[in-house]
Every structure is written in structure tokens, then in C-alpha cells.
Design an enzyme around this catalytic site. Sequence first.
Site, mmCIF file in Angstrom:
data_model
loop_
_atom_site.group_PDB
_atom_site.id
_atom_site.type_symbol
_atom_site.label_atom_id
_atom_site.label_comp_id
_atom_site.label_asym_id
_atom_site.label_seq_id
_atom_site.Cartn_x
_atom_site.Cartn_y
_atom_site.Cartn_z
ATOM 1 N N GLY A 8 40.904 18.361 -3.584
ATOM 2 C CA GLY A 8 40.827 19.863 -3.730
ATOM 3 C C GLY A 8 41.679 20.402 -4.552
ATOM 4 O O GLY A 8 42.548 21.445 -4.117
ATOM 5 N N GLY A 91 45.904 18.916 5.878
ATOM 6 C CA GLY A 91 46.113 20.522 6.433
ATOM 7 C C GLY A 91 44.902 21.344 6.673
ATOM 8 O O GLY A 91 45.007 22.565 7.175
ATOM 9 N N PRO A 116 48.248 21.867 11.579
ATOM 10 C CA PRO A 116 47.415 23.034 11.239
ATOM 11 C C PRO A 116 48.547 24.093 10.556
ATOM 12 O O PRO A 116 48.061 24.832 9.780
ATOM 13 C CB PRO A 116 47.191 23.590 12.623
ATOM 14 C CG PRO A 116 48.265 22.898 13.411
ATOM 15 C CD PRO A 116 48.680 21.511 13.042
ATOM 16 N N HIS A 148 46.166 37.019 8.366
ATOM 17 C CA HIS A 148 45.842 36.176 7.349
ATOM 18 C C HIS A 148 45.046 36.983 6.253
ATOM 19 O O HIS A 148 44.297 37.915 6.649
ATOM 20 C CB HIS A 148 45.086 34.884 7.483
ATOM 21 C CG HIS A 148 45.810 33.968 8.022
ATOM 22 N ND1 HIS A 148 46.353 33.634 9.345
ATOM 23 C CD2 HIS A 148 46.613 32.803 7.705
ATOM 24 C CE1 HIS A 148 46.844 32.626 9.658
ATOM 25 N NE2 HIS A 148 47.397 32.216 8.537
ATOM 26 N N LYS A 152 40.251 33.794 4.455
ATOM 27 C CA LYS A 152 40.291 32.878 5.362
ATOM 28 C C LYS A 152 39.079 32.684 6.093
ATOM 29 O O LYS A 152 38.376 33.599 6.541
ATOM 30 C CB LYS A 152 41.483 33.148 6.234
ATOM 31 C CG LYS A 152 41.704 31.886 7.211
ATOM 32 C CD LYS A 152 43.043 32.090 7.774
ATOM 33 C CE LYS A 152 43.255 30.882 9.108
ATOM 34 N NZ LYS A 152 43.125 29.447 8.255
HETATM 35 P P1 NAD Z 1 40.332 27.147 -0.741
HETATM 36 O O1 NAD Z 1 39.080 27.561 -0.604
HETATM 37 O O2 NAD Z 1 41.402 27.933 -1.891
HETATM 38 O O3 NAD Z 1 40.259 25.637 -1.377
HETATM 39 C C1 NAD Z 1 39.675 24.711 -0.716
HETATM 40 C C2 NAD Z 1 39.175 23.759 -1.910
HETATM 41 O O4 NAD Z 1 38.517 22.501 -1.146
HETATM 42 C C3 NAD Z 1 38.199 24.342 -2.905
HETATM 43 O O5 NAD Z 1 38.741 24.086 -4.188
HETATM 44 C C4 NAD Z 1 36.944 23.532 -2.848
HETATM 45 O O6 NAD Z 1 36.202 23.332 -4.051
HETATM 46 C C5 NAD Z 1 37.593 22.018 -2.274
HETATM 47 N N1 NAD Z 1 36.786 21.080 -1.839
HETATM 48 C C6 NAD Z 1 35.411 21.560 -1.013
HETATM 49 N N2 NAD Z 1 34.835 20.440 -0.769
HETATM 50 C C7 NAD Z 1 35.528 19.376 -1.198
HETATM 51 C C8 NAD Z 1 35.485 17.960 -1.224
HETATM 52 N N3 NAD Z 1 34.052 17.328 -0.904
HETATM 53 N N4 NAD Z 1 36.039 17.147 -2.287
HETATM 54 C C9 NAD Z 1 37.016 17.953 -2.840
HETATM 55 N N5 NAD Z 1 37.393 19.107 -2.828
HETATM 56 C C10 NAD Z 1 36.612 19.730 -2.096
HETATM 57 O O7 NAD Z 1 41.176 27.187 0.493
HETATM 58 P P2 NAD Z 1 42.645 27.044 0.681
HETATM 59 O O8 NAD Z 1 43.428 28.416 1.221
HETATM 60 O O9 NAD Z 1 43.469 26.035 -0.171
HETATM 61 O O10 NAD Z 1 43.029 26.319 2.407
HETATM 62 C C11 NAD Z 1 42.165 24.892 2.576
HETATM 63 C C12 NAD Z 1 42.232 24.663 3.980
HETATM 64 O O11 NAD Z 1 43.555 24.726 4.206
HETATM 65 C C13 NAD Z 1 41.806 25.758 4.958
HETATM 66 O O12 NAD Z 1 41.232 25.193 6.137
HETATM 67 C C14 NAD Z 1 43.122 26.585 5.519
HETATM 68 O O13 NAD Z 1 42.994 27.046 6.542
HETATM 69 C C15 NAD Z 1 44.214 25.248 5.438
HETATM 70 N N6 NAD Z 1 45.573 25.700 5.458
HETATM 71 C C16 NAD Z 1 46.399 25.016 6.239
HETATM 72 C C17 NAD Z 1 47.601 25.099 5.854
HETATM 73 C C18 NAD Z 1 48.754 24.481 6.739
HETATM 74 O O14 NAD Z 1 49.858 24.245 6.459
HETATM 75 N N7 NAD Z 1 48.056 23.135 7.466
HETATM 76 C C19 NAD Z 1 48.322 26.231 5.033
HETATM 77 C C20 NAD Z 1 47.275 26.992 4.279
HETATM 78 C C21 NAD Z 1 45.848 26.680 4.354
#
Ligand code: NAD
Length: 267
Positions: A8, A91, A116, A148, A152
Site C-alpha cells: 500500500g 498496522g 494498532p 480522528h 478513517k
Molecule cells: P489509506 O486509505 O490512505 O491507505 C490504504 C492503502 O491500501 C491504499 O493506498 C490502498 O490502495 C491500499 N490497498 C488496498 N488494498 C490493497 C492490496 N490488496 N494490496 C496493496 N495495497 C492495497 O489508509 P491509511 O490512513 O494509510 O491507513 C491504513 C490502515 O492503517 C488503516 O487501517 C488505519 O487505521 C491504519 N493505521 C494504523 C496506524 C498504526 O500506528 N497502527 C496508524 C495510522 C493508520
Amino acid sequence: MTRVCVIGPQGRMGRAVLALARERQNLQVVSAVVRPGSPAVGAEVTPGVVATDDVDAALAQADVYIDFTTPQATADVALAAMARSVPAVVGTTGLNDRAHAALEALSKRAPVLWAPNFSPGVNVLLDLAERAARALGPELDIEVVEIHHRQKRDAPSGTALALAEALTRGRADAGAGQGTALAPVFGRAGIKDTGAPRAPGELGIAAVRGGDVVGEHTAYFLGDHERIELTHRAATRSVFAAGALRAATWLAGRPAGRYRMRDVLGL
Ligand code: NAD
């Protein structure tokens, strides 16, 4: 030098991971996986790395992968990683049973760290909240509020749920036989005609959504004449990206199994 595959790379977190990785000397992003059939296939996502939708080929080049995507993608990639026993730093939040099962299956063959929240500060908050709940006992009511950005997808946040679990553990251990179970109450609405308006074992969790807020979490301890608030505010996604990169270099080469961010931080 740890070789990293980013899943991603065009998401908000994927971009933050790539940006920070460019500044690191001890790791190198060697591959990046986008959604199957994505128009981004073939595009350069960071100098020298072209996006692919061939998960297996991308994982074959890496010592560890970093995944911030969707529950479905997290499950698919973890299952693909099993063939080569590739360590996983994940994550993605709001995971479903299939994603949890896929990470569990991968952890039998490779080290897996799902968190998380990768911010060191939040992991310290979890620790402090658990200790406060243990020390304060049932005299104080406990509530959690998180905020958030408007994009989200999951609510409450994975971090709010982890915070609720930490508080529940702490309360269960509260001293002098005062330990009581806490049960989460998600949001509140309506009128309570019978019983206590707020049952003693409630742990209210509220989610606020809007704007570009990167992430805020507060644990409230509410007493009759006092109130304690433990708050963490993330101002930029790079705090999560930094934690994920630290976890990736720490995890590569470890034995198979489940790991937590507190293991990385030595908490
Ligand atoms: P986002 O929507 O900006 O990005 C998600 C990406 O995943 C997109 O670019 C999408 O194209 C890609 N994707 C979807 N299916 C895919 C696949 N099969 N193969 C490859 N790529 C694929 O979301 P975000 O804000 O970057 O958040 C992503 C996740 O991370 C969410 O679940 C969010 O809650 C979580 N998050 C976790 C933390 C942490 O510290 N653990 C911090 C921030 C966000």
C-alpha cells in the site's frame, strides 16, 4: 541492512513510511505492492522502486514487509507471505476474523508484529493507563475518547480498543479485592429509565470524526472531586511510520511467533 517491502505505498501511511525510509541508513525499501490491477502498477513510488501487484515476487526480495492497508489486503498478503515465511509488521486496524487468522497462521512460520498504534508515546500511554486503573480502583469511572480525521473507516479506533483493554486489565487487578470487570459501552444515546444511569462497570468509548486530525486518545478517570486525563496527540503520521520502521529492523531475523510493540520498546 534490512530489506523492506511496503504494502500500500500510495496510502497515507504507505507514503509516510516511504518518506521516512529514505532518511534511514539501516534499511532499504526494495519493493512495493499495490492493489491487484491498480493503475499504479509500474509507477515509481520511491527512487528505484516500481510498484507491482505481484505480491510473491515483491516479498521474495524482502527481509520483512510493512502493511498499512485494509483488513482484506492484510489477510491476503499474510497468506501469501506464508510460502516464504516473510516477517510481518502490520498496522492495519479494524481487522476481521479472516485477517486475524491469517496473521496467526503466518506467525507459526515467521515473526509477526501487529500493533494498532506504532507510536512509542501511545504504547507508553497504554502502560500508564493500565497502571492508573490498577492504582485508582473502582472509585473512579473510566471513559475513553478518541478523535480522528474524516477519512478513517473504522470506529472506535484500534488504539481506543487497545486502551480499553489495558484499562480493563488494570481494573481487574485493582488491589484489596476491589477488582471489578469493566464492559465497554460504545457511544451513548437515549434515556435510561431503570437502574443506574451509569452502571459502575461501564467503560464508555466515544469516537469523534472530522477534519485532518491524525489521532488523539484520552483516558478519563472521573471521581467525585477529581479528574485525571491521560492524553496522547499525534501531530503527524511520521510518528507511526518511525515506530513501524523501528519494528521492522527489530523483527527481521527473530524466531517465528507473535510480538508486540512493547517488546520492541522494552516496556
Ligand atoms: P489509506 O486509505 O490512505 O491507505 C490504504 C492503502 O491500501 C491504499 O493506498 C490502498 O490502495 C491500499 N490497498 C488496498 N488494498 C490493497 C492490496 N490488496 N494490496 C496493496 N495495497 C492495497 O489508509 P491509511 O490512513 O494509510 O491507513 C491504513 C490502515 O492503517 C488503516 O487501517 C488505519 O487505521 C491504519 N493505521 C494504523 C496506524 C498504526 O500506528 N497502527 C496508524 C495510522 C493508520
